[in-house]
Write a protein that holds these residues in place. Sequence first.
Motif, PDB file in Angstrom:
ATOM      1  N   ASN A 139       0.817  -1.210   0.000  1.00  0.00           N
ATOM      2  CA  ASN A 139       0.000   0.000   0.000  1.00  0.00           C
ATOM      3  C   ASN A 139       0.854   1.265   0.000  1.00  0.00           C
ATOM      4  O   ASN A 139       0.577   2.217  -0.732  1.00  0.00           O
TER       5      ASN A 139
ATOM      6  N   THR B 242       1.086   3.884  -3.120  1.00  0.00           N
ATOM      7  CA  THR B 242       0.740   5.280  -2.833  1.00  0.00           C
ATOM      8  C   THR B 242       1.867   6.211  -3.259  1.00  0.00           C
ATOM      9  O   THR B 242       1.637   7.216  -3.948  1.00  0.00           O
TER      10      THR B 242
ATOM     11  N   ARG C 290      -3.604   4.303  -0.682  1.00  0.00           N
ATOM     12  CA  ARG C 290      -4.244   2.998  -0.489  1.00  0.00           C
ATOM     13  C   ARG C 290      -4.001   2.527   0.937  1.00  0.00           C
ATOM     14  O   ARG C 290      -2.878   2.531   1.415  1.00  0.00           O
ATOM     15  N   GLY C 291      -5.052   2.107   1.588  1.00  0.00           N
ATOM     16  CA  GLY C 291      -4.919   1.602   2.943  1.00  0.00           C
ATOM     17  C   GLY C 291      -4.615   2.713   3.942  1.00  0.00           C
ATOM     18  O   GLY C 291      -4.304   3.843   3.572  1.00  0.00           O
TER      19      GLY C 291
ATOM     20  N   GLY D 123      -1.150   4.154   3.572  1.00  0.00           N
ATOM     21  CA  GLY D 123      -1.032   5.026   2.405  1.00  0.00           C
ATOM     22  C   GLY D 123      -1.667   6.381   2.630  1.00  0.00           C
ATOM     23  O   GLY D 123      -1.133   7.412   2.208  1.00  0.00           O
TER      24      GLY D 123
ATOM     25  N   ASN E 143      -6.435  -2.979  -1.615  1.00  0.00           N
ATOM     26  CA  ASN E 143      -7.179  -1.815  -1.136  1.00  0.00           C
ATOM     27  C   ASN E 143      -7.308  -0.795  -2.251  1.00  0.00           C
ATOM     28  O   ASN E 143      -6.311  -0.377  -2.834  1.00  0.00           O
TER      29      ASN E 143
ATOM     30  N   SER F  69      -7.629   2.778  -4.082  1.00  0.00           N
ATOM     31  CA  SER F  69      -7.043   4.069  -3.748  1.00  0.00           C
ATOM     32  C   SER F  69      -8.125   5.105  -3.508  1.00  0.00           C
ATOM     33  O   SER F  69      -9.298   4.901  -3.836  1.00  0.00           O
TER      34      SER F  69
END
Length: 554
Positions: free
Chosen positions: A45, A49, A81-82, A85, A370, A372
């Motif tokens: 992640n 990112t 992401r996540g 991130g 995950n 974005s």
Amino acid sequence: MEYLNIDGHHFYNMVVNASNKLENQKDFVNSLNVFPVPDGDTGTNMSMTFKSAVLEVSNSKDSSIESISKQLARGALMGARGNSGVILSQIFRGIAKGLQGKKQVNSEEFANSLQEGAKSAYKAVMRPTEGTILTVIRAAGESAVKSSKEDITELLQDVCSYSRTILNKTPDMLPVLKKAKVVDAGGMGLLIILQGMQEVLRDGKENVVVEEAHDKEVKSAVKDLGQQDIKYGYCTEFFIHSKGTCINEFKKKLETIGDSMVVVDDEDIIKVHIHTNDPGWILSEAIKLGELSKIKVDNMREQHRHLLSIENFEENSDEDKAYDSEKLSYEEKTESQKYALISVAMGDGIKSIFEDLGVDYVIEGGQTMNPSTEDILNCINKVNAKNIIILPNNKNIIMSANQAKEISNKNVKIVPSKTIPQGITAITSFNSDMDIDENISTMERALTTVTTGSVTYAVRDTEIDDISIKKGDILGLIDGKIEQVGKDIFEVCGELLNHMIKEDSELISIYYGIDCEEEKVKHFVEEIEKKYTEMDVQCYSGKQPLYYFIVSVE
């Protein structure tokens, strides 16, 4: 080399090297996740990112550090992401704020920007937890402003040294880290970024974004296509580390669910490339052959939209409007509706359940993938409704959803569902005749009625809460905590349900994964029905990867 000042060109080189370094070490960062389950994806992640951030500035001709840092922050924000991130994106948004109005900066000014990064990260988290990436960025900022070094190379060396010291203390701050005998994964990812930035100044080298063949192929493959022409939307590439494995059967499986397939067997490493609509299933099949590494999944439809919109994405001087989602909006539904529901899910069966329950858009994603901030924002922009409700269905997606909500100019509400069963129960309590606040209140209450269990496997040896776990063991988790360890998926699932059921429980829901044999599942469900005669038992083919079962009790 000595740098008393750095400009945008220097800063660009610093972050490119940091991105490349993190990409190379993301598997190591993933391995630091506390639970030994196959969806430990902090490193992935953070890398995705930061790579999104760096790609945002890759074609910039501006030499001011203000402009480069601002573009970098924008790319990180949209590509976040996540949870790790999202926090990383906020760190660089704070750094950009600290560099505002600067063409170049000295060591003191750069140190202040790092401290601004720490402040921004802490503000983004409702209940900050020490012993995490937050602690490490705060240490970095504090050590930077306390340093008397005028050479930014030496300043960053001090920052890296102190950050590592604090990172090594994270197990003393979080007991769960100490029990797992690891440092915080997010903190390690940040340290790698800081080290990558310092190395460039130390060695005085130029850097380019590591763009592997599949990255270039994705761009060329989608540039001249209409979105409707992309039959298989995900360019998927990875390595399998396996010795003496026959890959013919694996190749035959892949041929049925994708195109542009290349599978190359080189002694103990298998290189796989394919375009598909179900990368999760492919990864689930691949992991049966050996350990996976260098996993890359690109959404070619998203790439296509990005290529079409990037030239129109103008920089806005106002900080909040710099992330204006209107510049990324796509064709919306022509008729406005009162409500639109958006859900995140992985597995064709689970996606179908959400669609059958009236969800307008299901975003592909969940464990290991995950979505974005931009993925979620794009979906928000597709619907034309007065009220938009998003169900993340994963605790690691909630922050990205909230970030998309903040960027959007639409009335978006987040129901903080952390599991698929929570999301399904929340949807069933939705009533289009109620107003938005009543619906959110009702759906959030519904979340509290669900206990979620899951059955997966261990990816490494470890010990958690005095439970000895070996690689390959079957793990049973209740609301994210490991409760059962065994060798048989059905035995573990049965014991898990036994712990989940209470006197007032009425409903058992079972979602079996793509790796389960249907006949064995059918027999297992019959046994559960015999054991719990007073309860309603429902079973669905979720077709989710990595998790043999997702179960819930209400």
